[in-house]
Design a protein around this motif. Structure first.
Motif, PDB file in Angstrom:
ATOM      1  N   VAL A  15       0.846  -1.204   0.000  1.00  0.00           N
ATOM      2  CA  VAL A  15       0.000   0.000   0.000  1.00  0.00           C
ATOM      3  C   VAL A  15       0.875   1.245   0.000  1.00  0.00           C
ATOM      4  CG1 VAL A  15      -1.640   1.367   1.359  1.00  0.00           C
ATOM      5  CG2 VAL A  15      -1.999  -1.080   1.084  1.00  0.00           C
ATOM      6  N   LEU A  16       1.864   1.289   0.880  1.00  0.00           N
ATOM      7  CA  LEU A  16       2.741   2.459   0.974  1.00  0.00           C
ATOM      8  C   LEU A  16       3.545   2.670  -0.304  1.00  0.00           C
ATOM      9  CD1 LEU A  16       3.868   4.765   2.684  1.00  0.00           C
ATOM     10  CD2 LEU A  16       5.600   3.153   3.521  1.00  0.00           C
ATOM     11  N   SER A  17       4.138   1.603  -0.832  1.00  0.00           N
ATOM     12  CA  SER A  17       4.967   1.773  -2.028  1.00  0.00           C
ATOM     13  C   SER A  17       4.141   2.166  -3.248  1.00  0.00           C
ATOM     14  CB  SER A  17       5.799   0.517  -2.312  1.00  0.00           C
ATOM     15  OG  SER A  17       4.982  -0.565  -2.684  1.00  0.00           O
ATOM     16  N   THR A  18       2.929   1.622  -3.381  1.00  0.00           N
ATOM     17  CA  THR A  18       2.111   2.029  -4.534  1.00  0.00           C
ATOM     18  C   THR A  18       1.545   3.432  -4.349  1.00  0.00           C
ATOM     19  OG1 THR A  18       0.212   0.802  -3.667  1.00  0.00           O
ATOM     20  CG2 THR A  18       1.531  -0.274  -5.378  1.00  0.00           C
ATOM     21  N   ALA A  19       1.262   3.821  -3.097  1.00  0.00           N
ATOM     22  CA  ALA A  19       0.821   5.203  -2.859  1.00  0.00           C
ATOM     23  C   ALA A  19       1.934   6.172  -3.243  1.00  0.00           C
ATOM     24  CB  ALA A  19       0.425   5.393  -1.395  1.00  0.00           C
ATOM     25  N   LEU A  20       3.144   5.873  -2.807  1.00  0.00           N
ATOM     26  CA  LEU A  20       4.275   6.738  -3.166  1.00  0.00           C
ATOM     27  C   LEU A  20       4.557   6.697  -4.664  1.00  0.00           C
ATOM     28  CD1 LEU A  20       6.684   5.983  -0.180  1.00  0.00           C
ATOM     29  CD2 LEU A  20       5.377   8.077  -0.599  1.00  0.00           C
ATOM     30  N   THR A  21       4.460   5.502  -5.250  1.00  0.00           N
ATOM     31  CA  THR A  21       4.694   5.373  -6.691  1.00  0.00           C
ATOM     32  C   THR A  21       3.698   6.209  -7.479  1.00  0.00           C
ATOM     33  OG1 THR A  21       5.579   3.149  -6.425  1.00  0.00           O
ATOM     34  CG2 THR A  21       4.800   3.733  -8.611  1.00  0.00           C
ATOM     35  N   ASP A  22       2.430   6.145  -7.096  1.00  0.00           N
ATOM     36  CA  ASP A  22       1.416   6.903  -7.816  1.00  0.00           C
ATOM     37  C   ASP A  22       1.608   8.399  -7.622  1.00  0.00           C
ATOM     38  OD1 ASP A  22      -1.879   7.502  -8.328  1.00  0.00           O
ATOM     39  OD2 ASP A  22      -0.853   5.975  -9.497  1.00  0.00           O
ATOM     40  N   ALA A  23       1.964   8.799  -6.412  1.00  0.00           N
ATOM     41  CA  ALA A  23       2.239  10.219  -6.162  1.00  0.00           C
ATOM     42  C   ALA A  23       3.424  10.700  -7.004  1.00  0.00           C
ATOM     43  CB  ALA A  23       2.512  10.449  -4.683  1.00  0.00           C
ATOM     44  N   VAL A  24       4.475   9.912  -7.045  1.00  0.00           N
ATOM     45  CA  VAL A  24       5.642  10.273  -7.843  1.00  0.00           C
ATOM     46  C   VAL A  24       5.274  10.342  -9.324  1.00  0.00           C
ATOM     47  CG1 VAL A  24       7.904   9.410  -8.620  1.00  0.00           C
ATOM     48  CG2 VAL A  24       7.365   9.505  -6.181  1.00  0.00           C
ATOM     49  N   TYR A  25       4.421   9.433  -9.776  1.00  0.00           N
ATOM     50  CA  TYR A  25       3.972   9.450 -11.170  1.00  0.00           C
ATOM     51  C   TYR A  25       3.227  10.748 -11.500  1.00  0.00           C
ATOM     52  CZ  TYR A  25       1.708   8.005 -15.487  1.00  0.00           C
ATOM     53  OH  TYR A  25       1.281   7.937 -16.783  1.00  0.00           O
ATOM     54  N   VAL A  26       2.402  11.209 -10.575  1.00  0.00           N
ATOM     55  CA  VAL A  26       1.689  12.479 -10.785  1.00  0.00           C
ATOM     56  C   VAL A  26       2.689  13.629 -10.907  1.00  0.00           C
ATOM     57  CG1 VAL A  26       0.138  14.155  -9.702  1.00  0.00           C
ATOM     58  CG2 VAL A  26      -0.471  11.740  -9.742  1.00  0.00           C
ATOM     59  N   SER A  51       8.311   1.383  -7.532  1.00  0.00           N
ATOM     60  CA  SER A  51       7.386   0.377  -8.044  1.00  0.00           C
ATOM     61  C   SER A  51       7.949  -1.032  -7.954  1.00  0.00           C
ATOM     62  CB  SER A  51       6.992   0.696  -9.484  1.00  0.00           C
ATOM     63  OG  SER A  51       8.109   0.607 -10.341  1.00  0.00           O
ATOM     64  N   ALA A  52       9.250  -1.174  -7.847  1.00  0.00           N
ATOM     65  CA  ALA A  52       9.858  -2.503  -7.811  1.00  0.00           C
ATOM     66  C   ALA A  52       9.333  -3.332  -6.638  1.00  0.00           C
ATOM     67  CB  ALA A  52      11.377  -2.388  -7.743  1.00  0.00           C
ATOM     68  N   PHE A  53       9.239  -2.739  -5.445  1.00  0.00           N
ATOM     69  CA  PHE A  53       8.776  -3.494  -4.278  1.00  0.00           C
ATOM     70  C   PHE A  53       7.363  -4.031  -4.485  1.00  0.00           C
ATOM     71  CE2 PHE A  53       6.393  -3.712  -0.316  1.00  0.00           C
ATOM     72  CZ  PHE A  53       7.143  -4.643   0.376  1.00  0.00           C
ATOM     73  N   ALA A  54       6.472  -3.169  -4.944  1.00  0.00           N
ATOM     74  CA  ALA A  54       5.080  -3.597  -5.121  1.00  0.00           C
ATOM     75  C   ALA A  54       4.974  -4.686  -6.180  1.00  0.00           C
ATOM     76  CB  ALA A  54       4.207  -2.408  -5.488  1.00  0.00           C
ATOM     77  N   LEU A  70      -5.366  -0.073  -3.664  1.00  0.00           N
ATOM     78  CA  LEU A  70      -5.654   0.865  -2.578  1.00  0.00           C
ATOM     79  C   LEU A  70      -4.555   1.918  -2.468  1.00  0.00           C
ATOM     80  CD1 LEU A  70      -7.238   1.805  -0.063  1.00  0.00           C
ATOM     81  CD2 LEU A  70      -5.921   0.101   1.248  1.00  0.00           C
ATOM     82  N   GLY A  71      -3.319   1.483  -2.533  1.00  0.00           N
ATOM     83  CA  GLY A  71      -2.205   2.425  -2.475  1.00  0.00           C
ATOM     84  C   GLY A  71      -2.191   3.391  -3.643  1.00  0.00           C
ATOM     85  N   ALA A  72      -2.514   2.900  -4.828  1.00  0.00           N
ATOM     86  CA  ALA A  72      -2.558   3.776  -6.002  1.00  0.00           C
ATOM     87  C   ALA A  72      -3.633   4.840  -5.848  1.00  0.00           C
ATOM     88  CB  ALA A  72      -2.806   2.950  -7.265  1.00  0.00           C
ATOM     89  N   SER A  79      -1.610  13.202  -3.951  1.00  0.00           N
ATOM     90  CA  SER A  79      -0.660  13.972  -4.759  1.00  0.00           C
ATOM     91  C   SER A  79      -1.364  15.107  -5.506  1.00  0.00           C
ATOM     92  CB  SER A  79       0.103  13.072  -5.727  1.00  0.00           C
ATOM     93  OG  SER A  79      -0.785  12.412  -6.595  1.00  0.00           O
ATOM     94  N   ILE A  80      -2.567  14.872  -5.987  1.00  0.00           N
ATOM     95  CA  ILE A  80      -3.324  15.951  -6.624  1.00  0.00           C
ATOM     96  C   ILE A  80      -3.704  16.999  -5.584  1.00  0.00           C
ATOM     97  CG2 ILE A  80      -5.483  16.530  -7.814  1.00  0.00           C
ATOM     98  CD1 ILE A  80      -3.399  15.217  -9.606  1.00  0.00           C
ATOM     99  N   THR A  81      -4.050  16.549  -4.386  1.00  0.00           N
ATOM    100  CA  THR A  81      -4.346  17.485  -3.297  1.00  0.00           C
ATOM    101  C   THR A  81      -3.126  18.360  -3.009  1.00  0.00           C
ATOM    102  OG1 THR A  81      -5.918  15.926  -2.341  1.00  0.00           O
ATOM    103  CG2 THR A  81      -5.100  17.665  -0.893  1.00  0.00           C
ATOM    104  N   ALA A  82      -1.944  17.755  -2.973  1.00  0.00           N
ATOM    105  CA  ALA A  82      -0.712  18.510  -2.724  1.00  0.00           C
ATOM    106  C   ALA A  82      -0.419  19.483  -3.866  1.00  0.00           C
ATOM    107  CB  ALA A  82       0.464  17.556  -2.540  1.00  0.00           C
ATOM    108  N   LEU A  83      -0.627  19.039  -5.106  1.00  0.00           N
ATOM    109  CA  LEU A  83      -0.405  19.941  -6.244  1.00  0.00           C
ATOM    110  C   LEU A  83      -1.343  21.135  -6.173  1.00  0.00           C
ATOM    111  CD1 LEU A  83       0.131  17.634  -9.340  1.00  0.00           C
ATOM    112  CD2 LEU A  83       1.775  19.210  -8.323  1.00  0.00           C
TER     113      LEU A  83
END
Length: 99
Positions: A15-26, A51-54, A70-72, A79-83
């Motif tokens: 969950v954490l790695s995909t959340a971070l991966t998706d945020a980084v992708y944004v 993304s490697a870990f997930a 869920l992480g994505a 990440s959109i909220t932060a932008l």
């Protein structure tokens, strides 16, 4: 069909790695759209490392795909909220609704 055993720590890591991966992708896409080469390259390399870990986790156990989804969602939303908070669009690009 039975659900294979799930390690809660691996699930949390997915969950954490995909959340971070998706945020980084944004942020990568934001850098590309602004034609910022160095930022885009940095975000891109970070994206692949995260993304490697997930990918390794859920290719060995399909049940982790649910945690990846869920992480994505979490990563995309925050990440959109932060932008919006730290780098809002100029008024002529904004929509009237808050979605």
């Amino acid at each position: 069909m039975t659900i294979p055993p799930i390690d809660p720590w691996v699930a949390a890591g997915v969950v954490l790695s995909t959340a971070l991966t998706d945020a980084v992708y944004v942020f990568f896409n934001a850098a590309v759209s602004m034609r910022r080469r160095y930022a885009a390259a940095g975000w891109s390399s970070t994206w692949y490392v995260l993304s490697a870990f997930a990918v390794i986790s859920y290719t060995s156990n399909w049940a982790y795909v649910l945690f990846a989804a869920l992480g994505a969602w979490i990563g995309g939303f925050f990440s959109i909220t932060a932008l919006e908070r730290f780098a809002p669009l100029p008024p002529h690009y904004r929509r009237d609704r808050k979605n």
